[in-house]
Design an enzyme around this catalytic site. Sequence first.
Site, PDB file in Angstrom:
ATOM      1  N   LYS A  10       0.845  -1.291   0.011  1.00 53.72           N
ATOM      2  CA  LYS A  10      -0.039  -0.053   0.049  1.00 53.72           C
ATOM      3  C   LYS A  10       0.955   1.259   0.222  1.00 53.72           C
ATOM      4  CE  LYS A  10      -3.837  -2.187   2.439  1.00 53.72           C
ATOM      5  NZ  LYS A  10      -4.749  -2.053   3.627  1.00 53.72           N
ATOM      6  N   PHE A  58     -15.112   4.611   8.154  1.00 57.69           N
ATOM      7  CA  PHE A  58     -13.947   4.813   7.532  1.00 57.69           C
ATOM      8  C   PHE A  58     -13.504   4.599   6.080  1.00 57.69           C
ATOM      9  CE2 PHE A  58     -13.770   0.621   9.119  1.00 57.69           C
ATOM     10  CZ  PHE A  58     -13.351  -0.224   8.022  1.00 57.69           C
ATOM     11  N   ARG A  91      -0.934 -14.348   5.081  1.00 60.29           N
ATOM     12  CA  ARG A  91      -1.799 -13.825   6.210  1.00 60.29           C
ATOM     13  C   ARG A  91      -1.138 -13.988   7.305  1.00 60.29           C
ATOM     14  NH1 ARG A  91      -6.432 -10.567   5.082  1.00 60.29           N
ATOM     15  NH2 ARG A  91      -6.978 -10.938   7.146  1.00 60.29           N
ATOM     16  N   THR A  97      -5.449  -7.169  11.154  1.00 59.39           N
ATOM     17  CA  THR A  97      -5.846  -6.179  10.524  1.00 59.39           C
ATOM     18  C   THR A  97      -5.502  -5.032  10.996  1.00 59.39           C
ATOM     19  OG1 THR A  97      -7.431  -7.439   9.477  1.00 59.39           O
ATOM     20  CG2 THR A  97      -7.601  -4.851   9.242  1.00 59.39           C
ATOM     21  N   ARG A 108       2.679  -6.163   9.485  1.00 59.14           N
ATOM     22  CA  ARG A 108       1.562  -5.029   9.969  1.00 59.14           C
ATOM     23  C   ARG A 108       2.076  -4.394  11.524  1.00 59.14           C
ATOM     24  NH1 ARG A 108      -3.990  -7.365   7.740  1.00 59.14           N
ATOM     25  NH2 ARG A 108      -4.160  -6.293   5.827  1.00 59.14           N
ATOM     26  N   ASN A 122      -1.550  -0.187   7.232  1.00 57.45           N
ATOM     27  CA  ASN A 122      -1.142  -1.248   7.757  1.00 57.45           C
ATOM     28  C   ASN A 122      -0.254  -2.036   6.536  1.00 57.45           C
ATOM     29  OD1 ASN A 122      -3.390  -2.115   6.149  1.00 57.45           O
ATOM     30  ND2 ASN A 122      -4.535  -3.266   7.767  1.00 57.45           N
ATOM     31  N   HIS A 125      -1.655  -5.467   1.879  1.00 58.56           N
ATOM     32  CA  HIS A 125      -3.165  -6.119   1.780  1.00 58.56           C
ATOM     33  C   HIS A 125      -2.649  -7.707   1.392  1.00 58.56           C
ATOM     34  CE1 HIS A 125      -6.858  -7.169   0.406  1.00 58.56           C
ATOM     35  NE2 HIS A 125      -6.599  -7.937  -0.597  1.00 58.56           N
TER      36      HIS A 125
HETATM   37  N1  UDP Z   1      -9.524  -0.919   7.863  1.00 62.68           N
HETATM   38  C1  UDP Z   1      -9.512   0.108   8.845  1.00 62.68           C
HETATM   39  N2  UDP Z   1     -10.373   0.051  10.099  1.00 62.68           N
HETATM   40  C2  UDP Z   1     -11.038  -1.096  10.340  1.00 62.68           C
HETATM   41  C3  UDP Z   1     -11.087  -2.149   9.687  1.00 62.68           C
HETATM   42  C4  UDP Z   1     -10.363  -2.175   8.289  1.00 62.68           C
HETATM   43  O1  UDP Z   1      -8.976   0.991   8.426  1.00 62.68           O
HETATM   44  O2  UDP Z   1     -11.604  -1.025  11.489  1.00 62.68           O
HETATM   45  C5  UDP Z   1      -8.765  -1.126   6.674  1.00 62.68           C
HETATM   46  C6  UDP Z   1      -7.340  -1.433   6.750  1.00 62.68           C
HETATM   47  O3  UDP Z   1      -6.468  -0.879   6.022  1.00 62.68           O
HETATM   48  C7  UDP Z   1      -7.495  -2.833   6.315  1.00 62.68           C
HETATM   49  C8  UDP Z   1      -8.747  -2.565   5.153  1.00 62.68           C
HETATM   50  O4  UDP Z   1      -9.584  -1.564   5.782  1.00 62.68           O
HETATM   51  O5  UDP Z   1      -6.471  -3.594   5.731  1.00 62.68           O
HETATM   52  C9  UDP Z   1      -9.432  -3.912   4.738  1.00 62.68           C
HETATM   53  O6  UDP Z   1     -10.339  -4.519   6.020  1.00 62.68           O
HETATM   54  P1  UDP Z   1     -10.416  -5.906   5.917  1.00 62.68           P
HETATM   55  O7  UDP Z   1     -11.426  -6.173   7.201  1.00 62.68           O
HETATM   56  O8  UDP Z   1     -10.707  -6.561   4.742  1.00 62.68           O
HETATM   57  O9  UDP Z   1      -9.151  -6.360   6.605  1.00 62.68           O
HETATM   58  P2  UDP Z   1      -7.633  -7.009   5.966  1.00 62.68           P
HETATM   59  O10 UDP Z   1      -8.075  -8.081   4.868  1.00 62.68           O
HETATM   60  O11 UDP Z   1      -6.832  -6.206   4.942  1.00 62.68           O
HETATM   61  O12 UDP Z   1      -6.942  -7.662   7.221  1.00 62.68           O
HETATM   62 MG    MG Z   2      -9.649  -8.085   3.574  1.00 63.70          MG
END
Ligand code: UDP
Ligand code: MG
Length: 166
Positions: A10, A58, A91, A97, A108, A122, A125
């Site tokens: 990112k 957000f 992952r 996350t 992360r 973070n 992705h």
């Molecule tokens: N995100 C955030 N606040 C939250 C949840 C998610 O800013 O409470 C952002 C974060 O950058 C995250 C992205 O949204 O990586 C996508 O969220 P997802 O739940 O898909 O998490 P990921 O798969 O990236 O772990």
């Molecule tokens: Mg996701």
Amino acid sequence: MNQAVLILIKPDGLKKSLTGNILTRLSETKLEIIAAKMVRVSQELACEHYKHLKGKPFFNDLIKYLQGELHDRKKVMALVYWGPEAIKKCRELAGATNPEEAESTSIRGSYGRITTSGVYENVIHVSSDVTEAEREIKLWFNPEEIIVDLYSIKSVEEKKKLAVWA
Ligand code: UDP
Ligand code: MG
């Protein structure tokens, strides 16, 4: 069985010069990189990528974040990794996350932060399951950009002007 997974470095990861670091960490998985490119992220692409989060408070900031508007880096690096248990391995290396909850040795946990407006920056992705990986890889890449035949393809006639080297 081999799996494919979409990885995005990112804009915060690019701005913090973490590309080499992240690729080195990912190389611990012994997975194969089967596609890689830099991408300028349109609003349309960002919204489609994160469509499962539409309606979250957000969401708008998240779209700006992915487009690079918060980091003066209007691009991401997109890669496809491929091999046994690719999703779980990537992952795990990425971590949770929320960067504050991510294990401190994860990518992360090491490099992420939460902004004052509440966005989790973070740095990376990683697709979270096989269905999401297929949807995302098809969103970010054309078949000819991936050096393994992952999904079925079809031929279409298309007449459009192409830019070639002058
Ligand atoms: N995100 C955030 N606040 C939250 C949840 C998610 O800013 O409470 C952002 C974060 O950058 C995250 C992205 O949204 O990586 C996508 O969220 P997802 O739940 O898909 O998490 P990921 O798969 O990236 O772990
Ligand atoms: Mg996701």
